[in-house]
Design an enzyme around this catalytic site. Structure first.
Site, PDB file in Angstrom:
ATOM      1  N   GLU A 131     -53.732  60.421 -65.232  1.00 20.29           N
ATOM      2  CA  GLU A 131     -54.409  59.666 -66.139  1.00 20.29           C
ATOM      3  C   GLU A 131     -54.944  60.245 -67.425  1.00 20.29           C
ATOM      4  O   GLU A 131     -55.516  59.797 -68.017  1.00 20.29           O
ATOM      5  CB  GLU A 131     -55.398  58.838 -64.884  1.00 20.29           C
ATOM      6  CG  GLU A 131     -56.489  58.441 -65.074  1.00 20.29           C
ATOM      7  CD  GLU A 131     -58.061  58.223 -64.316  1.00 20.29           C
ATOM      8  OE1 GLU A 131     -57.512  57.883 -63.342  1.00 20.29           O
ATOM      9  OE2 GLU A 131     -58.506  56.935 -64.964  1.00 20.29           O
ATOM     10  N   ASP A 132     -55.399  61.576 -66.831  1.00 21.82           N
ATOM     11  CA  ASP A 132     -56.033  62.525 -67.603  1.00 21.82           C
ATOM     12  C   ASP A 132     -55.043  63.245 -68.601  1.00 21.82           C
ATOM     13  O   ASP A 132     -56.344  63.912 -69.654  1.00 21.82           O
ATOM     14  CB  ASP A 132     -57.829  63.446 -66.740  1.00 21.82           C
ATOM     15  CG  ASP A 132     -57.669  62.507 -66.588  1.00 21.82           C
ATOM     16  OD1 ASP A 132     -58.425  60.936 -67.121  1.00 21.82           O
ATOM     17  OD2 ASP A 132     -58.426  62.421 -65.660  1.00 21.82           O
TER      18      ASP A 132
END
Ligand code: MN
Length: 475
Positions: free
Chosen positions: A60-61
């Site tokens: 996600e990051d």
């Protein structure tokens, strides 16, 4: 436990990926995945789950992709990371569910179904949520409230469903502090005062109990249990804020060697103090749906105090606090294998809800209709207590029908039902049982199970027994 090479490698990969990122607390980001790793280790999770926990925020990051993870750590880890990512980003899973189940706004249910495939995703998510709660003070107040509320509504009940007692209490109390700080302080104070005022008589009870147990040569451990703030809050709401109706404010745990000693201990306690009517619960013979086992009894002591005793073995105690997490890996393998083979009849009852969830998720994906109300009932039901004519207490989910009751007693009884008497009057198999009903099942040797009975059953346990018999009869 020492880190394996795979785990060490995962830490390196996560550290490099999160390089230059910081948390709201000001710490380097890697602190968070490492905390999640530690929590999963404490829960005794398997290596793949721990690795997925370390990597859970990378897709996600950071620039890391699912493919990278699959290449480095294999299919299972990638699957788990993907599951956690789907849960937290854009709530992809949730949005899919919206199209399946437009009629339900029940976050809990939607989350469960989104998770259907591998419950380890959920365990990682719980560890992630726990660390975020522990560090919640770094967030702005509106976010604090939102996260805390969601935790009370969704994650703490989930922990309960997995019988992870310690986690449930920590999550609920951490959250409640942010949701209603004034109330939290008030109740915390109240509990402290109550415990102080009771400490002397508690000491005496402990002495009396210890002496009696020693006389009977029962090996035991005694410990007091402090009621958690949030559970007191909920109980008070149920009892019109009348604290005199809360009978487990003082509770003592008795941990003994084996099941025989549990019942012996119960007898000794009842010979010392007066038991309160209707407050004896045998969760050993009849475990709660989440697998919790103990004997509970509430007694009135010589100085007129109301005290609850919880009696259990060491194994039961361990399971009540840590739940499915510790033994999960093996259980899950079994569940999944059996599910794939279409066999569910040999599962322990406390895991049936997982299977049911998986089947529901599969059905939804195929676009089939699902009776989510029934599912919801099975997953989150409050219990009712009904009685056999002899006075044995049977606990069942709210909405249970006579056949659920019959199969709960014994499959031999269930298979031969010809009728039912409720509170002494003839009734029918479609009649929902109510709290306190006395239920008498009428049977005949010549009766055989009918497939139409499937509509007259709501518990997975009864369904499983009936299906088993119907299939056997076909052959
Ligand atoms: Mn996270």
């Amino acid at each position: 436990m020492k880190d394996t090479d795979r785990i060490k490698h995962a830490v390196e990969v996560a550290r490099a990926a999160h390089e230059g990122q910081f948390r709201k607390t000001g710490e380097p980001y890697i602190v968070h995945p490492l905390a999640v790793k530690k929590i999963l280790e404490e829960w005794g999770m398997d290596e793949d789950t721990i690795i997925a926990g370390i990597l859970h925020d990378t897709v996600e990051d950071t620039n890391l992709t699912l493919n990278d993870i699959k290449k480095e750590f294999g299919e299972t880890v990638a699957f788990l990371v993907d599951g956690v990512t789907k849960l937290s980003t854009a709530r992809t899973g949730m949005r899919d569910i919206d199209t399946y189940l437009p009629e339900t706004r029940d976050n809990f249910l939607r989350l469960m179904i989104a998770l259907g495939d591998d419950i380890r995703v959920l365990i990682i998510k719980l560890a992630d949520r726990l660390h975020n709660l522990r560090t919640l003070s770094a967030l702005p107040p509106d976010k604090q409230k939102k996260i805390a509320k969601e935790t009370l509504e969704v994650f703490a009940p989930l922990a309960d469903r997995l019988n992870m007692g310690l986690l449930r209490v920590e999550m609920a109390d951490l959250s409640f502090k942010y949701v209603d700080p004034k109330r939290y302080d008030y109740l915390e104070d109240l509990i402290e005062k109550y415990n102080k005022s009771a400490s002397k008589s508690l000491k005496r009870i402990e002495d009396e109990i210890s002496e009696a147990f020693k006389k009977e040569k029962i090996k035991f451990e005694l410990s007091g249990r402090v009621k958690s703030v949030y559970s007191l809050h909920k109980k008070l709401a149920k009892h019109n804020q009348n604290i005199n109706e809360i009978y487990d404010l003082i509770a003592l745990r008795v941990i003994v060697e084996d099941i025989t000693d549990c019942y012996l201990a119960l007898g000794i306690i009842h010979s010392l103090y007066t038991p309160m009517g209707g407050r004896i619960k045998d969760y050993i013979a009849m475990p709660k749906q989440n697998g919790y086992q103990s004997l509970h009894t509430t007694v009135i002591t010589k100085d007129k105090r109301v005290v609850e005793f919880q009696i259990r073995t060491k194994e039961m105690h361990e399971y009540a606090e840590r739940g499915l997490a510790a033994s999960f890996y093996y259980n899950e393998q079994k569940v999944t294998e059996n599910y794939k083979k279409g066999k569910i009849e040999h599962l322990p009852t406390n895991l049936l809800w997982i299977t049911e969830l998986q089947m529901t998720a599969a059905k939804l994906r195929e676009g089939k209709k699902v009776d989510y109300k029934k599912l919801k009932l099975n997953l989150f039901a409050d219990k009712i207590f009904v009685y056999t004519p002899k006075g044995d207490i049977i606990d069942l989910p709210v909405g249970s029908l006579p056949l659920d009751f019959a199969y709960r007693l014994h499959s031999e009884i269930g298979d031969h039902v010809i009728g039912v008497k409720i509170n002494g009057k003839m009734s029918n198999l479609n009649k929902k049982l109510e709290q306190g009903d006395i239920v008498e099942i009428l049977t005949s040797k010549n009766q055989t199970p009918k497939s139409s009975w499937l509509d007259k059953i709501i518990t997975p346990h009864a369904r499983q027994k009936l299906m088993h018999r119907l299939n056997a009869n076909k052959k």
